[in-house]
Scaffold this motif. Structure first.
Motif, short mmCIF file in Angstrom:
data_model
loop_
_atom_site.label_atom_id
_atom_site.label_comp_id
_atom_site.label_asym_id
_atom_site.label_seq_id
_atom_site.Cartn_x
_atom_site.Cartn_y
_atom_site.Cartn_z
N LEU A 41 2.32 4.93 -3.77
CA LEU A 41 2.05 4.43 -5.11
C LEU A 41 2.97 5.15 -6.09
O LEU A 41 3.00 6.38 -6.12
CB LEU A 41 0.59 4.68 -5.52
CG LEU A 41 0.28 4.51 -7.02
CD1 LEU A 41 0.43 3.04 -7.44
CD2 LEU A 41 -1.12 5.02 -7.36
N GLU A 42 3.71 4.38 -6.88
CA GLU A 42 4.42 4.97 -8.01
C GLU A 42 3.71 4.59 -9.29
O GLU A 42 3.54 3.40 -9.58
CB GLU A 42 5.88 4.53 -8.10
CG GLU A 42 6.58 5.32 -9.20
CD GLU A 42 7.93 4.79 -9.65
OE1 GLU A 42 8.56 5.48 -10.48
OE2 GLU A 42 8.33 3.71 -9.19
N ASP A 57 7.30 -0.43 8.48
CA ASP A 57 5.85 -0.52 8.47
C ASP A 57 5.27 0.27 7.30
O ASP A 57 4.30 1.02 7.44
CB ASP A 57 5.27 -0.02 9.80
CG ASP A 57 3.81 -0.43 9.97
OD1 ASP A 57 3.36 -1.35 9.25
OD2 ASP A 57 3.11 0.17 10.81
N ALA A 58 5.90 0.12 6.13
CA ALA A 58 5.47 0.83 4.94
C ALA A 58 5.29 -0.16 3.79
O ALA A 58 5.79 -1.28 3.82
CB ALA A 58 6.49 1.89 4.56
N PHE A 59 4.55 0.28 2.76
CA PHE A 59 4.26 -0.59 1.63
C PHE A 59 4.26 0.24 0.36
O PHE A 59 3.77 1.38 0.34
CB PHE A 59 2.90 -1.27 1.81
CG PHE A 59 2.69 -2.47 0.93
CD1 PHE A 59 3.11 -3.73 1.33
CD2 PHE A 59 2.08 -2.34 -0.32
CE1 PHE A 59 2.93 -4.85 0.52
CE2 PHE A 59 1.89 -3.45 -1.13
CZ PHE A 59 2.31 -4.71 -0.71
N LEU A 60 4.80 -0.33 -0.72
CA LEU A 60 4.88 0.34 -2.01
C LEU A 60 4.06 -0.40 -3.06
O LEU A 60 4.20 -1.60 -3.23
CB LEU A 60 6.35 0.42 -2.46
CG LEU A 60 6.59 0.91 -3.90
CD1 LEU A 60 6.19 2.38 -4.03
CD2 LEU A 60 8.05 0.71 -4.30
N TYR A 61 3.20 0.35 -3.76
CA TYR A 61 2.51 -0.16 -4.94
C TYR A 61 3.19 0.49 -6.16
O TYR A 61 3.58 1.66 -6.10
CB TYR A 61 1.04 0.22 -4.95
CG TYR A 61 0.29 -0.14 -3.69
CD1 TYR A 61 -0.30 -1.39 -3.54
CD2 TYR A 61 0.17 0.78 -2.65
CE1 TYR A 61 -0.99 -1.72 -2.39
CE2 TYR A 61 -0.52 0.46 -1.50
CZ TYR A 61 -1.09 -0.78 -1.36
OH TYR A 61 -1.77 -1.11 -0.21
N CYS A 62 3.34 -0.26 -7.23
CA CYS A 62 3.92 0.33 -8.44
C CYS A 62 3.22 -0.25 -9.66
O CYS A 62 2.90 -1.45 -9.70
CB CYS A 62 5.42 0.08 -8.50
SG CYS A 62 5.93 -1.65 -8.43
N CYS A 63 2.95 0.59 -10.64
CA CYS A 63 2.22 0.13 -11.82
C CYS A 63 2.79 0.74 -13.08
O CYS A 63 3.41 1.82 -13.06
CB CYS A 63 0.73 0.44 -11.69
SG CYS A 63 0.31 2.19 -11.72
N ASP A 64 2.55 0.06 -14.18
CA ASP A 64 2.91 0.55 -15.50
C ASP A 64 1.95 -0.11 -16.48
O ASP A 64 1.45 -1.20 -16.22
CB ASP A 64 4.35 0.20 -15.85
CG ASP A 64 4.92 1.09 -16.95
OD1 ASP A 64 5.71 2.00 -16.63
OD2 ASP A 64 4.55 0.90 -18.13
N HIS A 124 3.95 -4.32 -4.23
CA HIS A 124 2.97 -4.99 -5.10
C HIS A 124 3.00 -4.30 -6.46
O HIS A 124 2.61 -3.13 -6.58
CB HIS A 124 1.57 -4.91 -4.50
CG HIS A 124 0.51 -5.54 -5.36
ND1 HIS A 124 0.39 -6.90 -5.51
CD2 HIS A 124 -0.45 -4.98 -6.14
CE1 HIS A 124 -0.63 -7.17 -6.33
NE2 HIS A 124 -1.15 -6.00 -6.72
N ALA A 125 3.49 -5.00 -7.48
CA ALA A 125 3.56 -4.46 -8.84
C ALA A 125 2.39 -4.99 -9.66
O ALA A 125 2.04 -6.16 -9.57
CB ALA A 125 4.89 -4.84 -9.48
N LEU A 170 -3.73 6.16 0.40
CA LEU A 170 -2.32 6.38 0.11
C LEU A 170 -1.77 7.62 0.81
O LEU A 170 -2.44 8.66 0.88
CB LEU A 170 -2.10 6.54 -1.40
CG LEU A 170 -2.53 5.37 -2.28
CD1 LEU A 170 -2.38 5.75 -3.74
CD2 LEU A 170 -1.74 4.11 -1.95
N ASP A 171 -0.56 7.51 1.30
CA ASP A 171 0.13 8.66 1.88
C ASP A 171 0.87 9.47 0.82
O ASP A 171 0.98 10.70 0.93
CB ASP A 171 1.13 8.20 2.94
CG ASP A 171 0.45 7.54 4.12
OD1 ASP A 171 0.06 8.28 5.05
OD2 ASP A 171 0.29 6.31 4.12
N VAL A 172 1.40 8.79 -0.20
CA VAL A 172 2.20 9.44 -1.24
C VAL A 172 1.89 8.83 -2.60
O VAL A 172 1.75 7.61 -2.72
CB VAL A 172 3.72 9.29 -0.96
CG1 VAL A 172 4.54 9.94 -2.08
CG2 VAL A 172 4.10 9.89 0.38
#
Length: 394
Positions: free
Chosen positions: A198-199, A219-226, A247-248, A267-269
């Motif tokens: 997650l960022e 095999d990884a996934f990124l979530y990002c939000c603002d 997924h933003a 979440l891992d990070v």
């Protein structure tokens, strides 16, 4: 093993596994990816060379430098914005940042290609042995085979160590099962990925797209939000945005009722780059507390932000200060300047364990104008561990 000893061993070793799992994996997998030294290795050894490069790393401040910086910060903060005028900078922060992105679009910041040098934890790690050892092969009898193929009597202490190592592997699996169980109660984007990031405060994607490019086929996934809707609109409209790995979403992480599209402990990070500084100091602790609940055991919180007495702090004019080391810019956006103690308190109060907490002092050079400027940033890594117990004794 005696039941009491087994209970004690499980308690101690579980803490060892969760606390050292990530550290060991990073050490085993970072060969060839890390810089020669954390935060760079371009050291200025002769003042005559100062204009040979645009940036110098690990710059040591003289006592005079420190005193001058302290005086400048004291001077520009002696006149603070009246309390009855400060509220809008907190309540209307979203409006100010949304206007910022509407004005600058995606042209203000550059992509952060340095991310993986300083934060290799953003890449999915391998599956090497958690304990750093392999359990010795056994021949099925009462003895232990030597390299020559002959049996010799078992050393009781070695046998106990072997049992402990095997138990350590078992407990590692138990932690993984516990983490997996936490995400199997509901359906959510990225649920089937083995590694989730997650960022927060992603802006227009200057970290997002370098990460997306690096995690494809992993095999990884990124979530990002603002919390600025226009920023998320720009992220989703970017040609490299890929819903299969990213997924933003719009989210104000400073709100106590903020919701996320994934469950706790999934979440891992978590990555926070120049975002916590924009939040009112009185809200920061709550933000980190809430975000940390979404980390798996063994997960890591990566942080980079402005440091105390950075050039940008010393450039503020009188009348822009909201509170100690907290200022508002001309466009209404706000910024806080952290010390090492600030960062440590913020994350340790949440129960996270310090892996790294560095003050990144650099000398930024304008070679055309022959001007050298002191920059200060904080870079930290804190890990979520399961229990507060002594390390495993092997």
């Amino acid at each position: 093993m005696h039941p009491y000893r087994m209970h004690t061993f499980r308690r101690v070793c579980l803490a060892f596994v969760t606390e050292h799992l990530h550290k060991l994996f990073v050490r085993l997998n970072s060969t060839g990816r890390r810089p020669p030294a954390p935060l760079g290795a371009r050291i200025l050894t002769s003042h005559d060379d100062i204009f040979q490069h645009n940036m110098w790393d690990h710059v040591q401040w003289t006592d005079e430098d420190k005193e001058n910086a302290r005086k400048k910060a004291e001077e520009n903060s002696c006149v603070q914005i009246p309390l009855n005028e400060q509220g809008k900078f907190d309540v209307e922060a979203c409006k100010y940042w949304n206007r910022f992105y509407e004005t600058h679009q995606g042209k203000f910041f550059k992509n952060r290609k340095w991310l993986f040098n300083e934060f290799p934890e953003l890449l999915p790690l391998g599956h090497e042995s958690i304990c750093g050892h392999e359990s010795p092969s056994r021949n099925g009898g009462s003895g232990r085979e030597t390299e020559t193929g002959h049996n010799q009597s078992v050393d009781p202490s070695q046998q106990l160590k072997d049992e402990n190592i095997a138990e350590c592997h078992h407990l590692k699996d138990a932690v993984r099962v516990e983490n997996q169980a936490a995400v199997q109660t509901t359906s959510f984007p990225g649920q089937h990925a083995a590694f989730r990031i997650l960022e927060v405060g992603c802006g227009v994607g200057n970290s997002v797209f370098p990460i997306v490019e690096s995690i494809k086929e992993r095999d990884a996934f990124l979530y990002c939000c603002d919390f600025a809707p226009h920023a998320i609109q720009l992220v989703k409209g970017h040609p490299d945005y890929d819903q299969c790995v990213c997924h933003a979403f719009v989210c104000d992480i400073s709100e106590e009722t903020a919701s996320f599209p994934f469950p706790p402990q999934s979440l891992d990070v978590i990555l926070a780059v120049f975002v916590l500084s924009s939040i009112h100091p009185e809200r920061m602790q709550g933000v980190v507390n809430r975000l940390s609940t979404y980390l798996k055991y063994g997960g890591i919180f990566l942080f980079r932000d402005y440091g105390r007495y950075d050039l940008s702090q010393l450039r503020f004019k009188k009348g822009r200060c909201l509170s100690e080391n907290f200022y508002t810019r001309g466009d209404g956006t706000c910024v806080y300047f952290f010390s090492k103690d600030d960062v440590h308190t913020l994350f340790s109060n949440t129960g996270l364990e310090e892996i790294q907490n560095l003050e990144d002092r650099r000398l930024q050079v304008n070679r055309g104008k022959k001007v050298a400027m002191h920059r200060v940033w904080m870079q930290s890594k804190y890990q979520k561990v399961h229990l507060k117990t002594p390390p495993c004794p092997f």
